[in-house]
Design a protein around this motif. Structure first.
Motif, PDB file in Angstrom:
ATOM      1  N   TYR A 282      -1.856  16.134   2.763  1.00 49.52           N
ATOM      2  CA  TYR A 282      -3.301  15.943   2.638  1.00 49.52           C
ATOM      3  C   TYR A 282      -3.802  16.436   1.279  1.00 49.52           C
ATOM      4  N   VAL A 283      -3.371  17.623   0.892  1.00 47.55           N
ATOM      5  CA  VAL A 283      -3.826  18.199  -0.373  1.00 47.55           C
ATOM      6  C   VAL A 283      -3.398  17.330  -1.543  1.00 47.55           C
ATOM      7  N   LEU A 284      -2.143  16.884  -1.531  1.00 48.46           N
ATOM      8  CA  LEU A 284      -1.649  16.050  -2.626  1.00 48.46           C
ATOM      9  C   LEU A 284      -2.358  14.702  -2.679  1.00 48.46           C
ATOM     10  N   ALA A 285      -2.801  14.210  -1.518  1.00 41.72           N
ATOM     11  CA  ALA A 285      -3.509  12.931  -1.473  1.00 41.72           C
ATOM     12  C   ALA A 285      -4.997  13.088  -1.785  1.00 41.72           C
ATOM     13  N   GLY A 286      -5.441  14.315  -2.017  1.00 38.77           N
ATOM     14  CA  GLY A 286      -6.828  14.545  -2.394  1.00 38.77           C
ATOM     15  C   GLY A 286      -7.777  14.674  -1.230  1.00 38.77           C
ATOM     16  N   LEU A 287      -7.272  14.985  -0.030  1.00 35.60           N
ATOM     17  CA  LEU A 287      -8.117  15.150   1.141  1.00 35.60           C
ATOM     18  C   LEU A 287      -8.111  16.605   1.591  1.00 35.60           C
ATOM     19  N   ASN A 288      -9.160  17.006   2.293  1.00 34.33           N
ATOM     20  CA  ASN A 288      -9.173  18.336   2.886  1.00 34.33           C
ATOM     21  C   ASN A 288      -8.113  18.399   3.978  1.00 34.33           C
ATOM     22  N   PRO A 289      -7.267  19.406   3.959  1.00 34.21           N
ATOM     23  CA  PRO A 289      -6.191  19.477   4.958  1.00 34.21           C
ATOM     24  C   PRO A 289      -6.737  19.769   6.348  1.00 34.21           C
ATOM     25  N   PRO A 290      -6.054  19.317   7.380  1.00 27.59           N
ATOM     26  CA  PRO A 290      -6.481  19.622   8.751  1.00 27.59           C
ATOM     27  C   PRO A 290      -6.290  21.096   9.052  1.00 27.59           C
ATOM     28  N   ALA A 291      -6.879  21.544  10.148  1.00 21.67           N
ATOM     29  CA  ALA A 291      -6.736  22.942  10.545  1.00 21.67           C
ATOM     30  C   ALA A 291      -5.272  23.244  10.848  1.00 21.67           C
ATOM     31  N   PRO A 292      -4.817  24.448  10.514  1.00 18.89           N
ATOM     32  CA  PRO A 292      -3.418  24.800  10.814  1.00 18.89           C
ATOM     33  C   PRO A 292      -3.136  24.722  12.311  1.00 18.89           C
ATOM     34  N   GLU A 293      -1.925  24.344  12.645  1.00 15.15           N
ATOM     35  CA  GLU A 293      -1.487  24.286  14.031  1.00 15.15           C
ATOM     36  C   GLU A 293      -0.229  25.126  14.191  1.00 15.15           C
ATOM     37  N   VAL A 294       0.031  25.523  15.419  1.00 13.92           N
ATOM     38  CA  VAL A 294       1.230  26.308  15.701  1.00 13.92           C
ATOM     39  C   VAL A 294       2.395  25.355  15.911  1.00 13.92           C
TER      40      VAL A 294
ATOM     41  N   TRP B 121       0.841  -1.205   0.000  1.00 15.56           N
ATOM     42  CA  TRP B 121       0.000   0.000   0.000  1.00 15.56           C
ATOM     43  C   TRP B 121       0.871   1.249   0.000  1.00 15.56           C
ATOM     44  N   TYR B 122       1.927   1.268   0.843  1.00 15.07           N
ATOM     45  CA  TYR B 122       2.773   2.458   0.870  1.00 15.07           C
ATOM     46  C   TYR B 122       3.512   2.626  -0.455  1.00 15.07           C
ATOM     47  N   GLN B 123       3.920   1.533  -1.053  1.00 10.94           N
ATOM     48  CA  GLN B 123       4.592   1.626  -2.347  1.00 10.94           C
ATOM     49  C   GLN B 123       3.662   2.249  -3.383  1.00 10.94           C
ATOM     50  N   TRP B 124       2.391   1.834  -3.385  1.00 10.59           N
ATOM     51  CA  TRP B 124       1.420   2.408  -4.318  1.00 10.59           C
ATOM     52  C   TRP B 124       1.215   3.901  -4.045  1.00 10.59           C
ATOM     53  N   LEU B 125       1.164   4.250  -2.748  1.00 10.96           N
ATOM     54  CA  LEU B 125       0.984   5.660  -2.393  1.00 10.96           C
ATOM     55  C   LEU B 125       2.142   6.481  -2.931  1.00 10.96           C
ATOM     56  N   GLU B 126       3.372   6.000  -2.710  1.00 14.54           N
ATOM     57  CA  GLU B 126       4.522   6.765  -3.144  1.00 14.54           C
ATOM     58  C   GLU B 126       4.683   6.755  -4.658  1.00 14.54           C
ATOM     59  N   GLN B 127       4.146   5.739  -5.287  1.00 15.68           N
ATOM     60  CA  GLN B 127       4.187   5.710  -6.750  1.00 15.68           C
ATOM     61  C   GLN B 127       3.147   6.637  -7.375  1.00 15.68           C
ATOM     62  N   GLY B 128       2.297   7.237  -6.533  1.00 14.47           N
ATOM     63  CA  GLY B 128       1.284   8.147  -7.040  1.00 14.47           C
ATOM     64  C   GLY B 128       0.110   7.443  -7.671  1.00 14.47           C
ATOM     65  N   ARG B 129      -0.149   6.221  -7.237  1.00 13.44           N
ATOM     66  CA  ARG B 129      -1.328   5.529  -7.767  1.00 13.44           C
ATOM     67  C   ARG B 129      -2.595   6.106  -7.158  1.00 13.44           C
ATOM     68  N   ASP B 130      -3.684   5.962  -7.860  1.00 17.23           N
ATOM     69  CA  ASP B 130      -4.966   6.503  -7.415  1.00 17.23           C
ATOM     70  C   ASP B 130      -5.619   5.509  -6.453  1.00 17.23           C
ATOM     71  N   ILE B 131      -5.238   5.586  -5.179  1.00 16.24           N
ATOM     72  CA  ILE B 131      -5.752   4.666  -4.171  1.00 16.24           C
ATOM     73  C   ILE B 131      -6.474   5.458  -3.083  1.00 16.24           C
ATOM     74  N   SER B 132      -7.272   4.748  -2.303  1.00 20.73           N
ATOM     75  CA  SER B 132      -7.993   5.387  -1.206  1.00 20.73           C
ATOM     76  C   SER B 132      -7.059   5.581  -0.014  1.00 20.73           C
ATOM     77  N   VAL B 133      -7.152   6.760   0.595  1.00 17.54           N
ATOM     78  CA  VAL B 133      -6.344   7.063   1.778  1.00 17.54           C
ATOM     79  C   VAL B 133      -7.259   7.639   2.850  1.00 17.54           C
ATOM     80  N   SER B 134      -6.834   7.526   4.079  1.00 14.75           N
ATOM     81  CA  SER B 134      -7.605   8.069   5.197  1.00 14.75           C
ATOM     82  C   SER B 134      -6.738   9.063   5.959  1.00 14.75           C
ATOM     83  N   PRO B 135      -7.346  10.005   6.666  1.00 14.41           N
ATOM     84  CA  PRO B 135      -6.555  10.945   7.466  1.00 14.41           C
ATOM     85  C   PRO B 135      -5.681  10.242   8.494  1.00 14.41           C
TER      86      PRO B 135
END
Length: 295
Positions: free
Chosen positions: A98-110, A63-77
């Motif tokens: 998050y943005v690159l994975a196609g998810l809404n990014p979390p709220a900014p933190e300090v 799964w991580y190999q597919w993620l890093e290869q930029g395959r269109d797979i489902s990801v969770s926060p």
């Protein structure tokens, strides 16, 4: 069809950026930094191996190999957070992932290294002199203000030091603000926008309860349910020493400190406001200001 092609091209670009980003971040983390023994073995490439990232993040190696290869797979926060932890991503990098994975990014933190920015922010608002400037936290509590804000906006130790509470409850502010009624609706609408972004936050609920108790006018405007993003607001202030001042207040966010907002006041080209502010900040003007004034 052209719209579909554009969407596909953007997605392809995003996944390619995801691949390059993950590879670059993985190369920057040494086995020792990740808590792994390097065994003295010479590595063909720097940093962690894909299999090591997968194990440390608790995900499958394929799964991580597919993620890093930029395959269109489902990801969770949750999984992305695990990967971000292993790759030692900063808050900004985690949001980017998050943005690159196609998810809404979390709220900014300090970020921890950005928590102590007070000296730099103090220099910023002091440099804004002779124009008023102040900094407030996410609950509208005033963190610091410059001398012009004290002389013109009436900021002083004797008030609550909460900008929206004082807007409605400080009699000095009310007596000097010629634009109070026109601006009140906007102030409440912007506060509702801030509250809606954090619906379960106890800090917002505490300020809201205090306002409802202290000001029937606030309560009435709150019940109208208007909502508006922070921006610019025109303020007309009747100063007892120089007369009418016309300012434009602008709320500026600090990306490194998402919990803070800088409010800068710029003189508009009316009523000779700029020259009046310069005089108030002068030695002569300061001698004449025997008491604080509001705005």
């Amino acid at each position: 069809m052209p719209e579909v092609a554009t969407t596909d091209a953007l997605k392809t670009h995003r996944l390619r950026e995801l691949r390059e980003f993950l590879m670059s971040r993985r190369a920057r983390v040494s086995p020792a930094e990740a808590g792994l023994p390097d065994g003295g073995a010479r590595r063909r490439t720097p940093g962690l191996r894909r299999e090591e990232v997968a194990v440390l993040a608790g995900v499958g190696a394929s799964w991580y190999q597919w993620l890093e290869q930029g395959r269109d797979i489902s990801v969770s926060p949750q999984v992305l957070d695990s990967v971000a932890r292993v790759l030692r991503l900063s808050n900004a990098e985690r949001r980017h992932l998050y943005v690159l994975a196609g998810l809404n990014p979390p709220a900014p933190e300090v970020a921890p290294e950005k928590r102590d920015m007070c000296d730099g922010l103090r220099r910023l608002i002091d440099t804004w002199m002779p124009y008023p400037a102040h900094i407030m936290d996410m609950y509208y509590n005033c963190v610091m203000y410059n001398d012009a804000a004290a002389m013109v906006l009436g900021m002083r130790p004797g008030i609550t030091q909460n900008c929206i509470v004082d807007f409605f409850t400080d009699p000095l502010y009310r007596s000097r603000s010629a634009s109070w009624e026109r601006n009140a609706r906007t102030v409440v609408a912007q506060f509702r926008a801030a509250c809606s972004a954090c619906p379960d936050d106890e800090g917002f609920q505490e300020v809201l309860a205090r306002l409802k108790r202290a000001s029937p006018e606030f309560a009435a405007l709150w019940n109208e349910r208007d909502i508006e993003d922070p921006g610019q607001i025109r303020k007309e202030l009747d100063h007892p020493l120089v007369g009418l001042l016309v300012l434009e207040g602008t709320v500026v966010k600090v990306p490194a400190r998402p919990d803070l907002s800088i409010v800068l006041h710029t003189p508009l080209d009316e009523e000779n406001t700029s020259a009046k502010l310069e005089w108030l900040a002068s030695a002569e003007g300061r001698r004449g200001a025997m008491y604080p004034v509001a705005g």
